[in-house]
Structure formats: structure tokens, C-alpha cells
Design a protein around this motif. Structure first.
Motif, PDB file in Angstrom:
ATOM      1  N   SER A 428     -16.954 -67.772  34.968  1.00 25.55           N
ATOM      2  CA  SER A 428     -16.042 -66.816  34.352  1.00 25.55           C
ATOM      3  C   SER A 428     -16.831 -65.691  33.684  1.00 25.55           C
ATOM      4  CB  SER A 428     -15.174 -67.516  33.302  1.00 25.55           C
ATOM      5  OG  SER A 428     -14.363 -66.586  32.628  1.00 25.55           O
ATOM      6  N   PRO A 429     -16.491 -64.431  33.938  1.00 22.16           N
ATOM      7  CA  PRO A 429     -17.272 -63.321  33.380  1.00 22.16           C
ATOM      8  C   PRO A 429     -16.823 -62.860  31.996  1.00 22.16           C
ATOM      9  CG  PRO A 429     -15.668 -62.479  34.929  1.00 22.16           C
ATOM     10  CD  PRO A 429     -15.497 -63.971  34.934  1.00 22.16           C
ATOM     11  N   GLY A 430     -15.872 -63.545  31.364  1.00 23.60           N
ATOM     12  CA  GLY A 430     -15.263 -63.031  30.138  1.00 23.60           C
ATOM     13  C   GLY A 430     -16.225 -62.742  29.012  1.00 23.60           C
ATOM     14  N   SER A 431     -17.103 -63.692  28.683  1.00 21.69           N
ATOM     15  CA  SER A 431     -18.015 -63.468  27.559  1.00 21.69           C
ATOM     16  C   SER A 431     -19.083 -62.450  27.907  1.00 21.69           C
ATOM     17  CB  SER A 431     -18.663 -64.788  27.138  1.00 21.69           C
ATOM     18  OG  SER A 431     -19.417 -65.350  28.199  1.00 21.69           O
ATOM     19  N   PHE A 432     -19.526 -62.455  29.158  1.00 25.76           N
ATOM     20  CA  PHE A 432     -20.531 -61.486  29.574  1.00 25.76           C
ATOM     21  C   PHE A 432     -19.957 -60.066  29.495  1.00 25.76           C
ATOM     22  CE2 PHE A 432     -21.130 -65.132  32.791  1.00 25.76           C
ATOM     23  CZ  PHE A 432     -21.619 -65.972  31.808  1.00 25.76           C
ATOM     24  N   ALA A 433     -18.657 -59.953  29.769  1.00 20.75           N
ATOM     25  CA  ALA A 433     -17.993 -58.652  29.675  1.00 20.75           C
ATOM     26  C   ALA A 433     -17.965 -58.156  28.228  1.00 20.75           C
ATOM     27  CB  ALA A 433     -16.569 -58.747  30.230  1.00 20.75           C
ATOM     28  N   LEU A 434     -17.843 -59.078  27.262  1.00 18.31           N
ATOM     29  CA  LEU A 434     -17.886 -58.668  25.855  1.00 18.31           C
ATOM     30  C   LEU A 434     -19.227 -58.028  25.533  1.00 18.31           C
ATOM     31  CD1 LEU A 434     -16.268 -61.767  24.086  1.00 18.31           C
ATOM     32  CD2 LEU A 434     -15.179 -59.583  24.601  1.00 18.31           C
TER      33      LEU A 434
END
Length: 941
Positions: A428-434
Motif C-alpha cells: 500500500s502506498p499510503g504512508s509513502f505518499a505522506l
């Protein structure tokens, strides 16, 4: 702040530590001094990764405040017991016996084991296991058995009964493929010198800024009326508070969903919540500050004003007739996929000799990697935005992040840090996107983010829960006639990987049996619980929870042994799976023939060892999984001849602990056999999007298969270029002199090799290769408390030719240990309990059996690099149902809703005493199964 100087003897050397005695922990102080071999996982003393020896006693240093550390204390850390050129026997044994996978927990285990052996150099296996249980040392990768093996081997050296060479790997000739060669990264991991994400935090430039996320955790579903950052922005050290209004791109975490029956397309997840909170772990802002403490204090000051909305915390509530839409664009059920084979199952079942029905729940499982979410970010010298993180999908994640934050994907560089496992959540890319969003605001200073374990638990995705109703029938001889099933998957509020998950459910329900008539429907719905993401065995577990339980139920009703009932119903030549295609290179008869005497012996042992208070039982389950992502899967690698005659392999075979490094080394050495290279002549350059070709996601048991074939392609191209007319090979200097390129791209693509599932019928055969297996669980149940323990697990698996023995054994031990905890303990339904490892049900050493017997049948595949297939997902496919079936065999109580807690088993025993069966009522999943099938037939896509 009042500081204190404390003098300690650290690894035998007198050192001074300057610290805040009230706030600093011993772990923090040690790590700040550069000794980052002491890891911090949970941060609350539940995982043991921070274990060190203090004044001769093993302690968890993350909970020991410096104010409690006496002057002149003796402290031993992993860096002090051995070096790369002079290993401690424990370090050597951990490498040789496969005790190191992701390696994050290894220093803590080694220090804990050293403390034990310092006291008792001749422990029994059970004493070792009890020690790790007492001192809360957690490993999520290995299933503990290889760790105990290593301790026992090291103890022999310490007792003088063996020497170091006896416990070191010995290579025979120049063979790498198919051996137990330790992984290349193992040495750094056992010496504490491998820098994971949070270790790099201490080694970043001095001007590095720290991030802290803002998770309101006030509701799981609410409108956001206002986000007030003024007080936080005014705090000391705060540089910026990033919110949705600062995002330059779409402010979306993008994971495309292209299933033709889905209204949603994978664009529904906000990067930073702006209009709504959809679930408990959503992030509304990120604070950027000079120190981590300043960032965290400021994050507490961000105020969020909300208007609560109805919260649907399971799919049954979300699909109720009066439920409001979680996303306005679609009803909460947003994707449906049928499977239709033969006649309508209802008609056949009604006319069959015998039938059973049941409703089943597969729970929401946390991955529980010991390392949480941690990363760094900066702008490099070429103007690229760089995120160093735990990504297991570098190519996918680049695209999933770039448009959300507003940058050209070519300018986004992702590098995988050494990774302390994820088992799927790092797809999942969610935290990397932050991190990416903050870098778009801060372009002149590097950044680092370490989530607390609680933050990570509420932020990261989980295994999707599923509710199912099913019926299964057979004729008078026990031959299956029809299967009917209706499954609803809870995906939380986001669609991430929904298409892939759905496909697996609809392919592995009823696997690997011959069932001539099937009517099934898979549904996926939004809820306000944690979103679902990839997890080893994704989708197939939910299917097996239903089909392997109901197979036992039908066998019992027919008065047949569950093993023999399965044996006569596994598919034979010419028979097809529920999707209408023959099974490929199918070894199930050999697997079951191998398992039969073990099963019979286990039954006899269980009967002999049962008592009035502790009953023993045996359960079995068939399992399997596919290899690759299906048609359109693609992998690239590159091989380069270096001036010194070595070869560098470039790829993004992301290594989450499963062994991308040893996999790369093994396939490269084998593919380049004609060159006569030794293992140390192969160099690895991995997991940097701007230096390596895109090899694809490390998921779906695809990496060895896809990267292996791509490596063969690159190797053939390189060797063809090096080959002289007489058959010998050119050197680098000869290649340069003739102006022949020395670097070659290898490609493997599955386009045209499979048939996607038909969205109207479920007919299809998407993948080229499979893994097959059978699992036997031995359990004991205390009838007074209801507590069940798995005391033995046997697997017979066929993954084709084994590339590396330690890696495959590791996946077997680790996957089955997850299966056991999934069956008995692990559960993230309760958000409060789920905030910690222990609360979410992580298993400790004595909760996983030491009796692990993994039998490998190596049937080389016709389709597969060097005869190999895949590995990982097989061993977390259906073992959990073997445990559930064993509980029933022991005490006659069937657990329909996972996990099988003592309370549920006790309630079942009490109901049984009353002559009842605590079977759940048929679940309402939104509409009648056959009405849905008729609607699909009337309106095909």
C-alpha cells in the motif's frame, strides 16, 4: 529539561551517556550512541527486539528508563558479542539454520539466547522456548523453530561438542541453486549492522526534519467541518503543518481497480483527509518540525471539528437496507463476481443424496510485522524526489503516489530500505505518499518519519474479513455433486487491490476438488473499519475458511473419514476446477498418498494421549495458490559484465524478508552457469527505481517465477554477446575493444498466456503455474477452559524445484505460524485492543508448535524457471482450517467464526452438552444469491 551524565560499561568499554533520565529509555540512549543493532519495534516491551543484557540479565530496553540505570552498569549489545570476521556461535548458527529472514528481530533473539546460554549452556528445546516466551521475544517470519534449532546448535559449540565449522554452511562444488546457502544480507543482520528505516534516522544529515502524523481517532466515519492548525504551527520547532489544501496533485492514494463490474476505479482514498474521515486511522495532517518530540507535541495540538456519521464496522451492517452510502458514487456493495459451472447448484443440491450447509466468518487479521512503518525522504542531486521506505511494490507505488502529490512519475524515486517484514501491508502506498506530499512542501531539507506502533497499526491495511453462506452436496458414494456459495468481503472504505482479492476467492473456493456444478457469487463492500490490503495468501484464505470446513461437515454427515472423503474428490485427469479449466501439473494424489500414513499415525496418537480434561484431535485441509498476477504480468531485470569479470544484477525484487537477495543470487548463478562464476562473483543492485528495471510487486508468489524467467532472458543475451565463434567467452576488455555492450535487459511478460476470469461467468484460467499442498494440524483442547493449542503441524507441499532450501523452509514455517495464530488468536476487530501487538493477538514462542514437519515434493514444472513454481502463499493458504477441523475432531465443537478463542470453544462445549450447535444464522449479504445471478445473466458486462 534536566540532563544527567551516566557512566556505563558498554560492551566492555567505559562510556558516558548524556540523557534526560525521565524521558530517555535505555534503547533510545544506546541507539543515539550509534549502536542501532538494538532495534525498537513495539516500543512497549511486547516484542523483545530491543533486548540487551544489563548487569547479566536480559531486559527489554525500550521500557527501561535511564533514571533506573545504575552508575557503572554493565551493558552488552549485539555489536559487542561478535564481529563480521569473528562471529559468536549464535550469530553463525542463526545464519546457517535459516533463523534470519527479515532479520529485524534477530539481534534481540541473539542477545536473549546469549543470556540464556550464559546461565545454562545445555538447555532443552522446551527450556529455550520457555525462555523466549518469558522474555517476550517475537518473530513473525520464522515460526520460531529455526531459531530454536540455531540456539541448540550454538550451545553445542559453547559446550565444546562442536566447532564453528560444524555449524557453518558448506558449499558442495559450485552449486548454488537448490542448496541451503544463507542469504547475502544475513551477516549484516546477525551482527546488528543492517540499517533499517529507523536506524537511518540517526544517520541522516544534521538538518533533517522530523514528521509526525495527525490521526484524530475520534470517529470511524464523520464529516470534517474544520481543521485548525494554528496552535500547532506556533509551537517551537515547527516548520510546517501539511494538510490537504497544500497538496499539489489529486490528493488521492491511487491503486487502480479495473474490474468491469466495479463502479469505483481506485480513486476514492484521500491522501490527507479533507472532507470526510472514513475510518479510525485516517490522517488529516502531517507536522514537520526540527525534532521528533517537537513534531509529536505539535501533532497533539491540531484540532479537528467533525460531524459524526453512522459507522458501519462490518459488512453485514454496511449492506443492510437502511445503511447510508459511505461513498456517494456507489452503493456500499460496489463489486460482484459470479462463478457458474454446470447446472444451477440449488437444483442439483436439492436432488443429491446428501447435503450440508453453513455460514462462516473469516476475521480481520493484522500482519503484525515487528518493524512498523518508517521512512526517509529527500531531493537528490538530479532533482528527483526520493522516498526510502518499506515498499514491496516500487513500480506500482511510484504511479500510486506521483499523481496524488503532483509530480511526474519519472521524477519520483523509490528505494526500499532494509525491511523488517510486512507480509503485504507495504504494498500500500499510503504512508509513502505522506512523505512525498511533505517533500513537495519542504525542498531544501531531508525528512524522516517513524510512526509509533500504535499509529502504524491504525494506519496500515489488514486482511479482509469475509462472511459466507455455503451448501455442498454429494451422491451416495460420496462424490461431490454441487457447491453453492455466497461470499461478502469487507474491504473497509477503500478499494485497494479489490480486483485481485476477488479473483482469488472465486478461484480457490472448492480447490482442489472436482465439483461438476457450481453456483457462486463474490461481493465486495465498503465499511468504516480498517481498509483491506494485500496479505500473504490474499483472498484464498477466505475461500478455504468456507470450503475446507464444509468438506469436513459433509464427510461427517456421510460417515466417511475426512481424509478419504477428500482423496476420492480431488480432481483427476480431465476434470476441471470451478472456473472450468483443468488443473495444471497436478500432484494432489502424490501429496495425499504421502500424508496418509502420517495422518493415520496422528489419529492414533491423539486418541491415545487424550484425557478427561485435555482432548487431542487431528485436522486436515487441502491448499494451494497460483503464481503470477495473471495475463499482463511483466518483469524486467538487467545483467552487466563488470571490468573485473564479476556480474551485477539489477532488479526490484523487493525483499520483505522472504529472501529477494538469495533468490536473485540463486537464479543469476544458475542462469550464468556456462560462465563458471562463483557466488561471490555476482553482485546485487536491488530496489532502487532509478538504478534498476521494474521487476514488479513482491506479491502473489510471482517474484521467483517472473524474475527468474527475466534473468534467464538477460543471461542468454549477455552470454550470446560474450560468446566467441569457437564457443569460449569474451572478457570485459575484449567486449570493450569490439564495442560490444556489456549490459543487457531481460524481460518476461505473461501477456497471452492466460484467460482472465469472465466477469459474467467466472470461467477463466489466468495464471500459468500453481502450488499445491495439504496440511495436518494436531491440537489439544482443555475442556474446562476451552483453550486450544496447536501442538503439531505437518505440511506436504509441491512448489516445483526449490531454489533455496532455507528460503522455502522459512516461508513454510512462517506462513503456517500465521495460519495457526489466524485460527486461534490474531484479530484486529477491536480497535482499542488492536493498537498493540499483544492486543491484536501476535503469537509468542510457546503458542506455536515446535513440532513442524514440512515435506517437499519436488516435481519440476514444465512452465517455470529451472522447474520452479512459487512458494510463499501456499503455506498460508488453508492451514488455519486444519486447526479448526482438528478442534472439531478433538471435542466435537465447530468454530464457524474465526478466531477460535477459548470463550467460543467453551460456549460450544456447553451448547453441545445441551444438544445444540452454535451455528451462526445464514448471513444477509445484501440480496438473494439467485436473484443476483439472474440479474447478472440479464445484464452481462
Amino acid at each position: 529539561m534536566s540532563l544527567r551524565k551516566t557512566t556505563v560499561f558498554l560492551n566492555g568499554v567505559k562510556r558516558n551517556i548524556i540523557c534526560d533520565p525521565e524521558k530517555d529509555t535505555l534503547a533510545t540512549a544506546i541507539r543515539r550512541m550509534g549502536l542501532t543493532g538494538t532495534k525498537v519495534g513495539c516500543g512497549v516491551g511486547q516484542c523483545g527486539s530491543c533486548s540487551i543484557i544489563l548487569n547479566g540479565e536480559i531486559v527489554r530496553s525500550c521500557t527501561r528508563r535511564m533514571k533506573n540505570i545504575a552508575e557503572n552498569s554493565q551493558i552488552e549489545t549485539i555489536e559487542g558479542i561478535g564481529t563480521a570476521s569473528n562471529l559468536h556461535p549464535l550469530q553463525q548458527a542463526f545464519m546457517t539454520y535459516g533463523s534470519v529472514q527479515c532479520g529485524f528481530c534477530s539481534p534481540g533473539f541473539i542477545m536473549s539466547a546469549k543470556a540464556l546460554l550464559d546461565q545454562n549452556v545445555n538447555p532443552t528445546r522446551e527450556e529455550v522456548r520457555a525462555w523466549f516466551q518469558k522474555h517476550r521475544n517475537v518473530c513473525r517470519c520464522t515460526g520460531y523453530k529455526p531459531i530454536v534449532d540455531a540456539v541448540m546448535a550454538a550451545a553445542k559449540v559453547l559446550r565444546g561438542e562442536a566447532i564453528m565449522e560444524d555449524i557453518a554452511f558448506k558449499m558442495e562444488g559450485n552449486q548454488v541453486y537448490g542448496t541451503a546457502l544463507p542469504r547475502p544480507t544475513a551477516l549484516a543482520k546477525v551482527t546488528g549492522l543492517c540499517d533499517y528505516g529507523d536506524d537511518l534516522k540517526y544517520k541522516m544529515p544534521e538538518d533533517t526534519l522530523h514528521l509526525a502524523i495527525v490521526q484524530p481517532r475520534v470517529s470511524s466515519h464523520a464529516k470534517i467541518l474544520n481543521i485548525d492548525t494554528a496552535q500547532a504551527e506556533a509551537m517551537t520547532g515547527v516548520v510546517k503543518v501539511v494538510t490537504a489544501k497544500d497538496i499539489k496533485g489529486l490528493n488521492r492514494v491511487i491503486v487502480p481497480l479495473d474490474h468491469p463490474r466495479s463502479i469505483m476505479k481506485g480513486l476514492e482514498r484521500p491522501l490527507l483527509a479533507d472532507k470526510k474521515i472514513f475510518r479510525y486511522g485516517d490522517v488529516v495532517a502531517v507536522v514537520v518540525a526540527e525534532t521528533e518530540e517537537q513534531a509529536r507535541e505539535a501533532a497533539k495540538m491540531v484540532k479537528v471539528e467533525i460531524e459524526p456519521l453512522p459507522e458501519y464496522m462490518n459488512v453485514l451492517d454496511a449492506v443492510a437496507p437502511d445503511a447510508i452510502r459511505i461513498h456517494e458514487e456507489t452503493p456500499n456493495t460496489y463489486l460482484k463476481q459470479p462463478v457458474l459451472k454446470g447446472a444451477l447448484a440449488s437444483d442439483v443440491i436439492d436432488e443429491s443424496f446428501c447435503a450440508v450447509e453453513g455460514s462462516f466468518y473469516s476475521s480481520r487479521e493484522a500482519h503484525l510485522s515487528v518493524e512498523g512503518d518508517t521512512m526517509q525522504g529527500y531531493w537528490d542531486e538530479d532533482g528527483n524526489l526520493v522516498i526510502q521506505c518499506k515498499s514491496q511494490a516500487i513500480g506500482f507505488n511510484r504511479l500510486g503516489i506521483a499523481y496524488g502529490i503532483g509530480i511526474d512519475p519519472e521524477k519520483l524515486r523509490i528505494i526500499e530500505n532494509p525491511t523488517g517484514a510486512s507480509f503485504g501491508w507495504a504494498a500500500s502506498p499510503g504512508s509513502f505518499a505522506l512523505m512525498g506530499a511533505c517533500l513537495m512542501e519542504i525542498k531544501d531539507r531531508p525528512l524522516t518519519l517513524t510512526m509509533s506502533y500504535e499509529e502504524h497499526m491504525h494506519f496500515s491495511g489488514k486482511r479482509a474479513p469475509a462472511y459466507s453462506n455455503a451448501r455442498l452436496a454429494c451422491d451416495e458414494k460420496g462424490k461431490l455433486t454441487a457447491l453453492e456459495f455466497d461470499v461478502a468481503m469487507d474491504r473497509g472504505p477503500y478499494t485497494e487491490y479489490s480486483g485481485h482479492i476477488m479473483e482469488k476467492v472465486m478461484r480457490f473456493m472448492g480447490w482442489p476438488y472436482n465439483i461438476p456444478n457450481v453456483t457462486g457469487l463474490g461481493r465486495i463492500a465498503f465499511t468504516n473499519h480498517c481498509f483491506a490490503t494485500a496479505y500473504r495468501g490474499f483472498g484464498c484464505l477466505q475461500a478455504y475458511t468456507t470450503s475446507e470446513a464444509i468438506m469436513d461437515m459433509l464427510a461427517e454427515k456421510m460417515g466417511m473419514d475426512p481424509f478419504e472423503f477428500r482423496y476420492q474428490n480431488i480432481a483427476r485427469d480431465g476434470q476441471t476446477n470451478i472456473n472450468g479449466y483443468p488443473f495444471k501439473e497436478y500432484p494432489m494424489e502424490e501429496i495425499m498418498d504421502t500424508l496418509r500414513p502420517i495422518y493415520q499415525g496422528a489419529l492414533a496418537k491423539a486418541k491415545a494421549e487424550s484425557t478427561d480434561t485435555v482432548k487431542r484431535g487431528v485436522g486436515i485441509a487441502m491448499g494451494g495458490f497460483n503464481v503470477t498476477l495473471g495475463p499482463g504480468d511483466h518483469a524486467e531485470v538487467a545483467l552487466e559484465l563488470n571490468p573485473d569479470g564479476t556480474i551485477t544484477h539489477y532488479n526490484t525484487w523487493e525483499d520483505q524478508g522472504q529472501g529477494g537477495d538469495i533468490g536473485t543470487l540463486s537464479v543469476t548463478h544458475e542462469a550464468l552457469k556456462p560462465l563458471g562464476l562463483t557466488a561471490d562473483q555476482i553482485r546485487l543492485c536491488m530496489n532502487d527505481s532509478h538504478r534498476c528495471p521494474d521487476t514488479g510487486i513482491a506479491a502473489g508468489s510471482r517474484s521467483h517465477f517472473m524474475a527468474g524467467y527475466a534473468t534467464i532472458d538477460a543471461a542468454n543475451k549477455l552470454m550470446n554477446a560474450m560468446r566467441k565463434p569457437e564457443g569460449t567467452f569474451r572478457t570485459y576488455s575484449e567486449m570493450a575493444a569490439e564495442d560490444i555492450p556489456t549490459k543487457y535487459l531481460g524481460v518476461y511478460d505473461t501477456t497471452g498466456t492466460g484467460t482472465p476470469l469472465d466477469p459474467n461467468t467466472g470461467v477463466g484460467d489466468p495464471t500459468q503455474a500453481y502450488m499445491y499442498g495439504a496440511f495436518l494440524a494436531e491440537v489439544e483442547v482443555n475442556v474446562e477452559t476451552g483453550k486450544a493449542m496447536c501442538v503439531g503441524m505437518t505440511s506436504v507441499g509441491d512448489v516445483g524445484k526449490i531454489g533455496n532450501i532455507l528460503a522455502v523452509e522459512g516461508q513454510a514455517y512462517g506462513g503456517l505460524s500465521h495460519s495457526i495464530s489466524f485460527a486461534l488468536k490474531t484479530n484486529y476487530d477491536d480497535l482499542k485492543k488492536g493498537s498493540t501487538m499483544a492486543g491484536a493477538g501476535i503469537p509468542y514462542c510457546q503458542e506455536i508448535p515446535d513440532k513442524f514437519d514440512n515435506i517437499f515434493l519436488e516435481n519440476p514444472r514444465k512452465v517455470g524457471p529451472f522447474g520452479s513454481s512459487g512458494c510463499s502463499e501456499l503455506y498460508q493458504s488453508s492451514g488455519h482450517v486444519a486447526v479448526i477441523n482438528a478442534i472439531y475432531n478433538a471435542v466435537g465443537v465447530r468454530i464457524y467464526e474465526l478466531p477460535a478463542t477459548p470463550e467460543k470453544i467453551k460456549a460450544g462445549l456447553e451448547a453441545k452438552a445441551r444438544g445444540e450447535d452454535l451455528k451462526p444464522k445464514k448471513y444477509f449479504l445484501g440480496s438473494d444469491l439467485y436473484d443476483e445471478i439472474e440479474e447478472i445473466n440479464t445484464n452481462p458486462v
